[in-house]
Design a protein around this motif. Structure first.
Motif, PDB file in Angstrom:
ATOM      1  N   VAL A  89       0.847  -1.044  -0.034  1.00  0.00           N
ATOM      2  CA  VAL A  89      -0.061   0.075   0.001  1.00  0.00           C
ATOM      3  C   VAL A  89       0.997   1.182  -0.004  1.00  0.00           C
ATOM      4  O   VAL A  89       0.307   2.322  -0.489  1.00  0.00           O
ATOM      5  N   ASN A  90       1.991   1.295   0.488  1.00  0.00           N
ATOM      6  CA  ASN A  90       2.795   2.493   0.620  1.00  0.00           C
ATOM      7  C   ASN A  90       3.347   2.873  -0.834  1.00  0.00           C
ATOM      8  O   ASN A  90       3.564   4.107  -0.958  1.00  0.00           O
ATOM      9  N   GLU A  93       0.237   4.515  -2.499  1.00  0.00           N
ATOM     10  CA  GLU A  93       0.204   5.645  -2.080  1.00  0.00           C
ATOM     11  C   GLU A  93       1.260   6.697  -2.794  1.00  0.00           C
ATOM     12  O   GLU A  93       0.830   7.961  -3.090  1.00  0.00           O
ATOM     13  N   TRP A 108      -5.932   0.900   3.141  1.00  0.00           N
ATOM     14  CA  TRP A 108      -5.114   0.171   3.913  1.00  0.00           C
ATOM     15  C   TRP A 108      -5.742  -1.021   4.469  1.00  0.00           C
ATOM     16  O   TRP A 108      -5.378  -1.746   5.600  1.00  0.00           O
ATOM     17  N   VAL A 239       1.454  -5.374   2.892  1.00  0.00           N
ATOM     18  CA  VAL A 239       0.414  -5.207   3.854  1.00  0.00           C
ATOM     19  C   VAL A 239      -0.766  -6.345   3.983  1.00  0.00           C
ATOM     20  O   VAL A 239      -1.048  -6.863   5.173  1.00  0.00           O
TER      21      VAL A 239
END
Length: 269
Positions: A89-90, A93, A108, A239
């Motif tokens: 997920v980072n 982003e 998230w 994640v």
């Protein structure tokens, strides 16, 4: 064990077992003609394929040939379903920030998945055709799993038993087509062309301690020519693990044997 698909003049190629050192291979038509055939009858085929792998490890096997990755098709040249997730997920982003898009909080807590073009998968060394470089082609290293038959509504804690194989892949994106496609609210299509897969697919036991039954803890090394772009640990920032991705994909429908699920966003370049 390591499995691959070699060219034989047909769309689906011929299934081979590959030695652990990636130097030798032997076709196994008496067990299964194709990778999909083996996955469809995995309970019967898997122990017989493992036996061939053991014989390859012990020495020469009748009918073996030198393994040439350049002659390998994608392990599954065409599959019933290719679904790619966004488990890192980072990275999502960062990409959204680069194009000025907000990051919903739900990203998230719930995986995103899109359906790619599974009917025309590329071999690892096949050329990637780009209609126009103004479309903004990039490449992205990922890990993918191949599943057996997964029942609809499978629980996350039961999903791992359906993982049959692992591959790595290059998830190609025509980046400049993404904003206009997503603005329509209907997902990727033209911006996600053919995907290239590793020459071999491996069973979970090949990963040894790097596989914790949910994530692969190995570096994802991405290179273009002789230039290395990076080597992040594939497990550290994941994640959503593979069990969660399977359960999410199968929430409302079964997944058939040979379904490919990618982890997504391993390393964008």
């Amino acid at each position: 064990m390591k499995l691959a698909t070699l060219e034989d003049g047909t769309r689906d190629g011929v299934l081979v077992v590959v030695s652990r050192d990636l130097k030798r291979a032997v076709a196994v038509p008496a067990i299964a003609q194709t990778m999909q055939g083996a996955l469809d009858d995995w309970q019967r085929c898997e122990p017989r394929l493992q036996e061939v792998a053991k014989r390859l490890k012990a020495g020469r096997v009748e009918g073996e040939v030198a393994f040439d990755p350049g002659k390998a098709l994608a392990p599954l040249p065409r599959c019933y379903q290719w679904a790619d997730a966004s488990a890192y997920v980072n990275h999502v982003e960062l990409v959204r920030k680069a194009r000025g898009a907000d990051m919903p909080a739900s990203f998230w807590t719930e995986p995103m998945i899109y359906q790619g073009a599974g009917d025309c998968n590329l071999g690892a060394m096949a050329p990637i055709e780009v209609p126009d470089f103004e479309m903004g082609c990039d490449f992205e290293g990922e890990i993918a799993i191949v599943t057996g038959d997964v029942p609809a509504g499978v629980a996350e804690n039961e999903a791992g038993q359906f993982i049959r194989l692992f591959m790595i892949l290059n998830d190609v994106t025509l980046r400049n087509l993404v904003p206009s496609e997503l603005a329509k609210g209907f997902g990727f299509f033209q911006s996600k062309p053919q995907t290239a897969f590793s020459p071999v697919a491996v069973t979970p036991d090949e990963l040894e301690d790097a596989w914790d039954q949910d994530r692969v803890h190995l570096p994802m090394i991405a290179m273009r020519g002789d230039h290395e772009f990076g080597r992040p640990n594939a497990g550290k920032e994941m994640v959503f693990g593979f069990r969660r991705l399977i359960a999410h994909a199968a929430r409302t429908r079964p997944l058939v044997a040979g379904t490919i699920i990618g982890s997504g966003d391993g390393l964008k370049c």
